[in-house]
Design a protein around this motif. Structure first.
Motif, short mmCIF file in Angstrom:
data_model
loop_
_atom_site.label_atom_id
_atom_site.label_comp_id
_atom_site.label_asym_id
_atom_site.label_seq_id
_atom_site.Cartn_x
_atom_site.Cartn_y
_atom_site.Cartn_z
N GLY A 55 0.77 -1.13 0.03
CA GLY A 55 -0.18 -0.23 0.05
C GLY A 55 0.88 1.43 0.16
O GLY A 55 1.63 1.68 -0.94
N VAL A 56 1.02 2.11 1.21
CA VAL A 56 1.84 3.18 1.22
C VAL A 56 2.70 3.16 2.30
O VAL A 56 2.54 2.15 3.23
CB VAL A 56 0.79 4.33 1.30
N GLY A 57 3.79 3.85 2.60
CA GLY A 57 4.82 3.75 3.41
C GLY A 57 4.51 4.56 4.47
O GLY A 57 3.24 5.37 4.52
N GLY A 60 3.08 7.88 3.46
CA GLY A 60 1.70 8.06 2.63
C GLY A 60 2.18 7.89 1.03
O GLY A 60 1.16 8.16 0.37
N GLU A 61 3.39 7.52 0.67
CA GLU A 61 3.74 7.71 -0.68
C GLU A 61 3.49 6.04 -1.12
O GLU A 61 3.79 5.04 -0.22
CB GLU A 61 5.12 7.71 -0.93
N PRO A 62 3.00 5.72 -2.45
CA PRO A 62 2.93 4.32 -2.77
C PRO A 62 4.14 3.57 -2.74
O PRO A 62 5.37 3.95 -2.98
CB PRO A 62 2.57 4.65 -4.35
#
Ligand SMILES: Cc1cc2nc3c(=O)[nH]c(=O)nc-3n(C[C@H](O)[C@H](O)[C@H](O)COP(=O)(O)OP(=O)(O)OC[C@H]3O[C@@H](n4cnc5c(N)ncnc54)[C@H](O)[C@@H]3O)c2cc1C
Ligand SMILES: Cc1cc2nc3c(=O)[nH]c(=O)nc-3n(C[C@H](O)[C@H](O)[C@H](O)COP(=O)(O)OP(=O)(O)OC[C@H]3O[C@@H](n4cnc5c(N)ncnc54)[C@H](O)[C@@H]3O)c2cc1C
Ligand SMILES: NC(=O)c1ccc[n+]([C@@H]2O[C@H](COP(=O)([O-])OP(=O)(O)OC[C@H]3O[C@@H](n4cnc5c(N)ncnc54)[C@H](OP(=O)(O)O)[C@@H]3O)[C@@H](O)[C@H]2O)c1
Ligand SMILES: NC(=O)c1ccc[n+]([C@@H]2O[C@H](COP(=O)([O-])OP(=O)(O)OC[C@H]3O[C@@H](n4cnc5c(N)ncnc54)[C@H](OP(=O)(O)O)[C@@H]3O)[C@@H](O)[C@H]2O)c1
Lengths: 447, 447
Positions: A55-57, A60-62
Motif C-alpha cells: 500500500g503506502v509507506g 503515505g507514498e505508494p
C-alpha cells in the motif's frame, strides 16, 4: 560559466549506475556537473530494498517495492555482473549462481559504497512535478521533502529518469472478481508464500512473476497452484500440485471459470499481470508511453528521449540484462552530459530507433530476445569507456538458463555458471534450492 | 468582466455538496461562477463508491476507497440527513436507521442526480500539482487525464479541496512485523470479512475501524478477534470470541507480545491505525497540516485556509456529522465565492480559530465532542441559507447512539431514530443486523 546541474530521479540500480558513472569520470580527473539524486524511499537499492509494507509507506507514498521474502535471483548472477566490480571482489570467495535478494542487495551496495556518492542522494524525497522551459532549456523540478513536509523547486540542465517500471501494477478486471471471497492481490503486494500455506491458489499471468510466485508457493506448502495464461502457457513440466490453464473468463464467488470450460474453486487469486510504465510527475509530452518491451519507442539508443534528449531514461526496457545494461546506459548518458558523446540530429535518431523497433517486432522466441538485447548493449557499450565484457558468452548463458528452466523449473537454481568478468566458476550452494527455506545473507554465506 | 472560475478537487460527498450549493443558488436566479470538479475515480461518491481493488486502480492511481463489503452505517442515518433532501423523499417509505453502504450511496446519488451537475465533473482526472500566483491571484492546476494519458493546465480564482482524509493509511511499525508470516494489512485495504473466516485476528487500534472491522469479522465467522489499543480501550462488553488488549510491543514470527506481558499467536494483523491528511498535489504553504481532529488549525470557520482564503477545504474535520456538515460548509464557501459572505481580516480570523482550538483541547469525552461539533455547525449554518435543522435533537441522538453502542455493540444497529427533517420514525429492518448477511440494496429494500 556556472556548473551544469544533473537531476536523477530514483536511487535504484539505474540511478546508482548514473551516480557511479559520474564518480568514475571524476576519479579520472574529469570535470563533472553538479549531480543530485532524489529518492522517495529512505534507502537506496530500488526494488532490492525490501519492504514488509504494502500500500503506502510511512509518509503515505505508494510503496515502490515488488519483491518478497524467499526471492532468489531468477537468472544466473553471471548475466548481470558489473564489469567494473566483480562478485569475487565483493564476496572474496566464489558464491552460487542464484543468490537470494539480500545477497544481491549487498553486492549492489558494495560497489556504490566504494564511492562517496551517498551524499548526493536526498532520501525521503519524492519528485512531484517537472516542467521544462523552452527558453532557458532548463527543467524545474518540484520536490517533496517527506520527512519535513516541505516542498521546493530546483533547476536542472539534464534530467535522468531512473524511477523503474515494475512498481505500478497492471490489474485487469474479471467479471465477478468483486465477489470473490478470498484474498485478491497483485504480485506487487505479494510479500511471501507463508500465508498461502495449504491454500488452493490461482495465479493469473504466464511470465516471471507467475512462474516464480507459483514455484515459491509450491515450495513453501501451498496445496495447489494453478497458473492461468492469456497468450502462451509457460509450458514446462510442472511438478505435482502445479498446473497451467487457459485464461479465466469470470468468477462466481470462489469458483473460477476457464476458457476451456473447466471450473475450479480457489482460496486466493494473485494477479501476476505485469506493470505499467507510470510517470505521474511528468507532463505528457515528456512521458515515455510504452508497454513492457525490449525497445520502448522514442528513446534513442534506448536512453535519450527523442523530442528532448536533455531528458534521459534509464532501465526502461524489459530486462534480460539488468545491472550491466543499466551501467552501459548510464556511462553513455554521462558522456553525452559531459559533452563527450554527440548526438546526431533528431531525424537520424528517429531512423535508428525505427530500425530497432522493426527488428523488435519480428522477434520469435526467447533466443531472439536474448540476441536482440545483447546486440543493443553491444551497440552502446562501444560508445563509452564502460569496461567491455564478453557479450557472446553472456548471451550463451542466457540461452542455457532458458533450457535449464525448461528442463526442471524446481532445480534450475542449483546450476552454476562461469563469470565473464573474472573467469571464476560459481560455487555450489551448500543446500539444494528446494530444501533451502532461509534466504538470509548469514545463512547463504555460512559454510 | 469574465466569469470567475472555481475548481473543486474530488466528487465525494463534500465536492458534490459544493456543486449542489452552486446549483441551488443558480436555481434561485443568482449568477454563479464557472465550476469544474476533478475526480480521479470513474464515478462520484468518494468513499461510498466501493472498489474491489486494493493498491492502485486501472490507471495506476492509488485506490481512494477504504470501504468494504458488509459495511453498514456506523451512526444513525438521522444524524447525517441532508436538510434539503430527506430520506423520505428519496426512498418514499421509512427505512431503518442503519442502512448498508449501497443504500446510502443511492441516497447521495439521488440528490445530486436531481441537478444536472454531472457535466461539471471531469472523471478519471487526477489533480497533480497546484501553484498560486501572488500577482494575478489565480491558481494554476496541473491535471492528468488518465484515460487519454494527457496532462494540461487550467486557471482558477478559487480552489476547493474536497479530496477526503480517510484514504492514505497511517501504518506504524512494530518490531518483528516484517517476519509475521500471515497477512498484514491496513484497514484501508480490508475488503470484507470472508477471507478471515476461522482465523485468529489481531486488530491494532481502538477507534471506529477497529470496532467495526472487528465486529464484522466476528459476525462473519472469525475464530477470534483481539483489539489492541494504544491510549484507551473501547471498553464495551465484548461478546465471546472478542477481547481488548493493551498495545503490542513487538512480534516474533506469528506471536504478538503485549504491554501487559501476555502473548498470543495470530493468523493475520489488520492495522486500524487511522489515516493521514495527505495532499501530494499542493505546495507545502497551501497544505493543511493536521492530525485527525475536530478542529484542524488554520481553517477559519473550518473551511477557509487562513493564509489564503481563496483556498477552501471541505470535510477536513474528524466526523460525527458528515453529509449535513459538508453541506453547511459548502453553502458558506459558496456564499463567500459569490461575494455574499465577507471574511473578517486575517488577525480576527486567527482569534476565532484560536478560540475553537482552545475549546477543542479541553474536550473530555464523546459527549463533549458531539456538543463541540454541533456548536461548530450552529456557528456556520446561520451564515448561509442552508436549511436549518434541529441540532439539539441531532446532538441528543448522537449521545443516545454512544449509549446504544456501549450497551450492546452487536445490536445497536437494530435501534431506530426519528428524522429531524421530516419527523418520520425509522422503520425496523426486516432482519436483525447480526443475522443479516446480505448488504445489497435489493435485499435491504425487499419487504
Ligand atoms: C519481483 C521482481 C523481481 C526481480 N528480480 C530480479 C532478479 O532476480 N534479477 C534481476 O537482475 N532483476 C530483477 N528484477 C528487475 C529489477 O527491476 C531490476 O533488477 C532493477 O531493480 C531495476 O532498477 P531501476 O533502478 O531501473 O528501478 P528500481 O529498482 O525500480 O528503482 C527505482 C527507484 O526510483 C524511486 N522512485 C520512483 N519514483 C520516484 C519519485 N517520483 N521520486 C523519487 N524517487 C522515485 C523508487 O523508490 C526506486 O528506489 C526484479 C523485479 C521485480 C519486480
Ligand atoms: C471505512 C469508512 C467508513 C465510513 N463510514 C461512514 C458512515 O457509516 N457514515 C458516515 O457518515 N461517514 C462514514 N465515513 C466517513 C466518510 O469519509 C464520509 O462519509 C465522506 O465520504 C467524506 O466525504 P469527502 O467528500 O470529504 O471525502 P471522500 O468521500 O473521501 O471523497 C474524496 C474524493 O476526492 C477524490 N480525490 C482525491 N484526491 C484527488 C486528486 N488528486 N484528484 C482528483 N480527485 C481526487 C477521491 O477519489 C474521492 O472521490 C466512513 C469513512 C471510512 C473510511
Ligand atoms: N527474481 C525473481 O525471481 C523474479 C520474480 C518475479 C518477477 N521478476 C521480474 O519482474 C519483472 C516483471 O515480471 P512480470 O512477470 O511481473 O511482468 P511481465 O513480464 O511484464 O509479464 C506480464 C504477464 O501478465 C500477463 N497479462 C497482462 N495483462 C493480462 C490480462 N489482462 N490478462 C491476463 N494476463 C495478462 C501477460 O500475458 P501476455 O503474455 O498475454 O501479455 C504476462 O504473462 C521481470 O523483470 C522479472 O524478471 C523476477
Ligand atoms: N461505517 C462504518 O462502520 C465505519 C467503519 C470504519 C470506519 N469508519 C469511519 O472511518 C473514519 C476513520 O476511522 P478510523 O478508526 O480508521 O481512524 P481514527 O478514528 O482516526 O482512529 C485511529 C486509531 O488508530 C490508533 N493509532 C494511531 N496510531 C497508532 C499507533 N502508532 N499505534 C497504535 N494505535 C494507533 C488510534 O489510537 P489513539 O487513540 O491511541 O490515538 C485510534 O484508535 C471515521 O470517520 C469512522 O467513522 C466507519
Amino acid at each position: 560559466m556556472s556548473k551544469k546541474r544533473v537531476g536523477i530521479i530514483g536511487a535504484g540500480p539505474s540511478g546508482l549506475a548514473q551516480l557511479r558513472a559520474f564518480e568514475a569520470a571524476k576519479k579520472k580527473g574529469e570535470e563533472v556537473p553538479e549531480v543530485v539524486c532524489f529518492e522517495k524511499q529512505s534507502n537506496w537499492g530500488g526494488m532490492w530494498n525490501y519492504s514488509w509494507r504494502t500500500g503506502v509507506g510511512k509518509y503515505g507514498e505508494p510503496i515502490h517495492g515488488s519483491m518478497y521474502k524467499y526471492l532468489w535471483s531468477n537468472g544466473p548472477k553471471e548475466c548481470l555482473e558489473f564489469s567494473d566490480y566483480s562478485f569475487d571482489e565483493h564476496f572474496e570467495k566464489p558464491i552460487s549462481s542464484y543468490p537470494p535478494r539480500p545477497v544481491l542487495f549487498d553486492y549492489i551496495q558494495g560497489r556504490i559504497k566504494k564511492d562517496n556518492v551517498r551524499d548526493y542522494i536526498r532520501f525521503d524525497t519524492t519528485v512531484r512535478w517537472v516542467s521544462f522551459d523552452e527558453n532557458t532549456k532548463k527543467f524545474t523540478v518540484m520536490l517533496d521533502d517527506l520527512k519535513n513536509n516541505k516542498t521546493y523547486a530546483e533547476e536542472f540542465d539534464y534530467l535522468v529518469v531512473a524511477s523503474g517500471h515494475f512498481s505500478t501494477p497492471n490489474m485487469p478486471y474479471f467479471k465477478g472478481i468483486e465477489n470473490f471471497p478470498g484474498n485478491v492481490l497483485h504480485a506487487h503486494d505479494f510479500r511471501g508464500a507463508d500465508q498461502f500455506k495449504d491454500q488452493n491458489l490461482l495465479l493469473i499471468g504466464s511470465s516471471y512473476s507467475a512462474e516464480d510466485i507459483g514455484v515459491q508457493c509450491h515450495k513453501h506448502g501451498a496445496k495447489s497452484v494453478t497458473l492461468s495464461y492469456r497468450t502462451n502457457a509457460i509450458g514446462v513440466d510442472w511438478p505435482e500440485g502445479m498446473k497451467e490453464m487457459p485464461l479465466v473468463t469470470h468468477f462466481e464467488e470462489d469458483e473460477a471459470f476457464f476458457k476451456n470450460g473447466e471450473t475450479e474453486k480457489y482460496d486466493a487469486v494473485i494477479m501476476c499481470t505485469g506493470y505499467q510504465h507510470k510517470f505521474p510527475f511528468l507532463p505528457d509530452n515528456m512521458r515515455l508511453k510504452t508497454k513492457n518491451n525490449l525497445y520502448p519507442d522514442n528513446l534513442y539508443k534506448g536512453v535519450f528521449f527523442n523530442e528532448n534528449p536533455q531528458l534521459i531514461y534509464l532501465g526502461m526496457q524489459d530486462q534480460y540484462y539488468t545491472f550491466n545494461m543499466f551501467d552501459t546506459q548510464a556511462w553513455l548518458a554521462r558522456d553525452y552530459m559531459l559533452g563527450k558523446y554527440k548526438l546526431p540530429a533528431k531525424d537520424e535518431r528517429r531512423v535508428d530507433i525505427d530500425k530497432w523497433l522493426e527488428r523488435n517486432e519480428n522477434l520469435k522466441d526467447g533466443h531472439d530476445h536474448v540476441d536482440f538485447q545483447s546486440d543493443y548493449i553491444r551497440d552502446i557499450i562501444k560508445l563509452s569507456d564502460y569496461p567491455d565484457f564478453n557479450l557472446d558468452k553472456v548471451a550463451e548463458m542466457f540461452k542455457e538458463w532458458l533450457k535449464d528452466k525448461e528442463e526442471n523449473i524446481l532445480t534450475y537454481r542449483d546450476k552454476t555458471y562461469q563469470s565473464v568478468v573474472t573467469g571464476t566458476m560459481a560455487a555450489e550452494h551448500h543446500t539444494d534450492w528446494m530444501d533451502e527455506m532461509d534466504d538470509s545473507k548469514e545463512r547463504y554465506l555460512f559454510e
